[in-house]
Write a protein that holds these residues in place. Structure first.
Motif, PDB file in Angstrom:
ATOM      1  N   PHE A  21      26.838 -29.903  32.596  1.00  0.00           N
ATOM      2  CA  PHE A  21      25.402 -29.894  32.287  1.00  0.00           C
ATOM      3  C   PHE A  21      25.170 -29.005  31.067  1.00  0.00           C
ATOM      4  O   PHE A  21      25.596 -27.844  31.053  1.00  0.00           O
ATOM      5  N   PRO A  22      24.516 -29.511  30.016  1.00  0.00           N
ATOM      6  CA  PRO A  22      24.317 -28.718  28.797  1.00  0.00           C
ATOM      7  C   PRO A  22      23.652 -27.380  29.112  1.00  0.00           C
ATOM      8  O   PRO A  22      22.588 -27.330  29.727  1.00  0.00           O
ATOM      9  N   SER A  23      24.297 -26.316  28.670  1.00  0.00           N
ATOM     10  CA  SER A  23      23.899 -24.986  29.116  1.00  0.00           C
ATOM     11  C   SER A  23      23.601 -23.998  27.998  1.00  0.00           C
ATOM     12  O   SER A  23      22.975 -22.970  28.253  1.00  0.00           O
ATOM     13  N   HIS A  24      24.041 -24.255  26.787  1.00  0.00           N
ATOM     14  CA  HIS A  24      23.930 -23.262  25.719  1.00  0.00           C
ATOM     15  C   HIS A  24      23.011 -23.761  24.606  1.00  0.00           C
ATOM     16  O   HIS A  24      23.406 -24.608  23.796  1.00  0.00           O
ATOM     17  N   PRO A  25      21.781 -23.235  24.544  1.00  0.00           N
ATOM     18  CA  PRO A  25      20.838 -23.691  23.514  1.00  0.00           C
ATOM     19  C   PRO A  25      21.375 -23.559  22.097  1.00  0.00           C
ATOM     20  O   PRO A  25      21.064 -24.389  21.233  1.00  0.00           O
ATOM     21  N   LEU A  57      27.033 -31.132  39.510  1.00  0.00           N
ATOM     22  CA  LEU A  57      26.609 -30.760  38.164  1.00  0.00           C
ATOM     23  C   LEU A  57      27.067 -29.331  37.897  1.00  0.00           C
ATOM     24  O   LEU A  57      26.710 -28.406  38.627  1.00  0.00           O
ATOM     25  N   VAL A  58      27.867 -29.157  36.870  1.00  0.00           N
ATOM     26  CA  VAL A  58      28.439 -27.847  36.561  1.00  0.00           C
ATOM     27  C   VAL A  58      27.617 -27.210  35.447  1.00  0.00           C
ATOM     28  O   VAL A  58      27.558 -27.730  34.327  1.00  0.00           O
ATOM     29  N   ALA A  59      26.993 -26.086  35.777  1.00  0.00           N
ATOM     30  CA  ALA A  59      26.186 -25.343  34.815  1.00  0.00           C
ATOM     31  C   ALA A  59      26.879 -24.020  34.506  1.00  0.00           C
ATOM     32  O   ALA A  59      27.561 -23.448  35.349  1.00  0.00           O
ATOM     33  N   ASP A  85      31.528 -25.419  26.788  1.00  0.00           N
ATOM     34  CA  ASP A  85      30.661 -26.582  26.658  1.00  0.00           C
ATOM     35  C   ASP A  85      31.042 -27.607  27.725  1.00  0.00           C
ATOM     36  O   ASP A  85      31.965 -27.405  28.507  1.00  0.00           O
ATOM     37  N   ILE A  86      30.359 -28.728  27.726  1.00  0.00           N
ATOM     38  CA  ILE A  86      30.304 -29.611  28.896  1.00  0.00           C
ATOM     39  C   ILE A  86      31.440 -30.615  28.997  1.00  0.00           C
ATOM     40  O   ILE A  86      31.452 -31.434  29.918  1.00  0.00           O
ATOM     41  N   TRP A  87      32.448 -30.549  28.139  1.00  0.00           N
ATOM     42  CA  TRP A  87      33.428 -31.631  28.036  1.00  0.00           C
ATOM     43  C   TRP A  87      34.523 -31.487  29.095  1.00  0.00           C
ATOM     44  O   TRP A  87      35.695 -31.227  28.795  1.00  0.00           O
ATOM     45  N   LEU A  88      34.141 -31.662  30.350  1.00  0.00           N
ATOM     46  CA  LEU A  88      35.035 -31.400  31.484  1.00  0.00           C
ATOM     47  C   LEU A  88      36.168 -32.411  31.601  1.00  0.00           C
ATOM     48  O   LEU A  88      37.162 -32.145  32.282  1.00  0.00           O
ATOM     49  N   ARG A  89      36.061 -33.551  30.958  1.00  0.00           N
ATOM     50  CA  ARG A  89      37.203 -34.474  30.939  1.00  0.00           C
ATOM     51  C   ARG A  89      38.409 -33.795  30.285  1.00  0.00           C
ATOM     52  O   ARG A  89      39.544 -34.038  30.675  1.00  0.00           O
ATOM     53  N   ASP A  90      38.123 -32.941  29.311  1.00  0.00           N
ATOM     54  CA  ASP A  90      39.184 -32.290  28.552  1.00  0.00           C
ATOM     55  C   ASP A  90      39.557 -30.920  29.098  1.00  0.00           C
ATOM     56  O   ASP A  90      40.716 -30.513  29.030  1.00  0.00           O
ATOM     57  N   THR A  91      38.582 -30.186  29.601  1.00  0.00           N
ATOM     58  CA  THR A  91      38.845 -28.817  30.062  1.00  0.00           C
ATOM     59  C   THR A  91      39.045 -28.729  31.568  1.00  0.00           C
ATOM     60  O   THR A  91      39.588 -27.739  32.057  1.00  0.00           O
TER      61      THR A  91
END
Length: 325
Positions: A21-25, A57-59, A85-91
């Motif tokens: 989930f987008p977390s960093h403005p 949802l991961v925040a 950042d939100i790219w959990l497929r990679d991280t």
């Protein structure tokens, strides 16, 4: 050597799915709120009125978690784990067929984006669910590979043989590691990925398995910036032998601030009840949803706009990582 069971294919049943989930403005700027809306719509489609898997949802912090809860309501459980950042497929972790969470090194896609928390989010997510974790000392992102569940994996030379990942490691050495650590016994090497893809050609934007030895690859006309990439990928797959290539549409030329961006329908997510396809407002959107839907009878195929998620560099597949059932 102990024989490792490869990861189950994405169309196999899932217990749950992690979705970033987008977390960093400061990273998302004006795209933050609309990207949050797009992620929530994706989560809702995967939940599918309770017919799909559990959505996690991961925040990264309490503010983002509160925003996720307001939007998602009871369709998702919100998990707080700090990340870049939100790219959990990679991280995130790659769950093997034996249930072990394989956790690889992550170096910000070859040193491009070094963000706190991305290097260990995979192990933390797995451990929080009580998954056994095995850590490996070479760089691998989940979006760089795609498996058919029977030991065949597809990847690109541009990414896995890139010196910014694992130095001068050879093709044979990479194949041995894919076998040793993930159980893959056959590698289909494609060449380059999409134009301007900062991941150095992740395969989940180019080619996806949709069945055993059945690979979907876009086809396009010469006015598409990636038409030759698709042609070369198709030729490689057919030359490999005993692989069926299924053509699907391409979104064509998609621009942001006059720059070609790596928009791809291939970044779809296969859930228990739904297949969710990213859309970009091009003339091929409806045709892509129809073509991909034919490949997954018994599942509802949903097309959702992903323009603002794509501003960060990826789409629905990139922000998700399934937990097999």
């Amino acid at each position: 050597m102990i024989k490792i069971a490869p990861p189950r294919p994405e169309w196999a049943p899932h217990k749950a799915v992690w979705i970033g989930f987008p977390s960093h403005p400061e990273l998302w700027e004006l795209d933050l709120e609309p990207a949050r809306d797009e992620v929530t719509a994706f989560a809702r489609a995967v939940h599918a009125d309770g017919k799909g898997e559990q959505v996690l949802l991961v925040a990264a912090d309490e503010e983002a978690a509160a925003a996720a809860r307001r939007r998602a309501g009871d369709i998702a459980k919100v998990v707080i784990q700090p990340f870049g950042d939100i790219w959990l497929r990679d991280t995130g972790p790659i769950i093997r067929g034996d249930g072990v969470a394989a956790d690889f090194q992550f170096n910000g896609w070859g040193g491009k984006y070094d963000l706190p928390g991305d290097d260990d989010i995979g192990a933390r997510l797995a451990e929080a669910r009580g998954q056994a974790v095995e850590t490996f000392n070479w760089v691998l992102e989940g979006g760089a590979i795609d498996g058919d569940g029977e030991g065949l994996v597809v990847t690109t030379e541009q990414c896995l043989l890139n010196r910014n990942r694992n130095g001068s490691m050879s093709r044979a050495e990479i194949e041995e590691l894919l076998h040793r650590d993930l159980g893959f016994n056959e590698v289909l090497w494609l060449g380059d990925g999409l134009l301007n893809d900062h991941t150095d050609g992740h395969v989940d934007n180019l080619a996806r398995f949709v069945g055993t030895r059945r690979l979907a690859i876009p086809e396009a006309s010469e006015n598409d910036p990636n038409w030759q990439v698709y042609q070369r990928a198709t030729a490689r797959a057919l030359q490999h032998g005993d692989i069926e290539v299924v053509p699907v549409p391409s979104p064509g030329r998609v621009l942001r601030d006059d720059e070609i961006i790596p928009a791809s329908y291939m970044n779809f997510y296969i859930g228990n009840a739904s297949v969710v396809v990213p859309l970009y407002g091009t003339e091929n959107d409806a045709a892509a949803v129809e073509a991909i839907g034919v490949l997954f009878p018994g599942r509802r195929t949903v097309g959702l706009r992903a323009d603002h998620i794509l501003s960060g560099g990826g789409s629905f597949h990139c922000i998700s990582q399934q937990i097999p059932g």
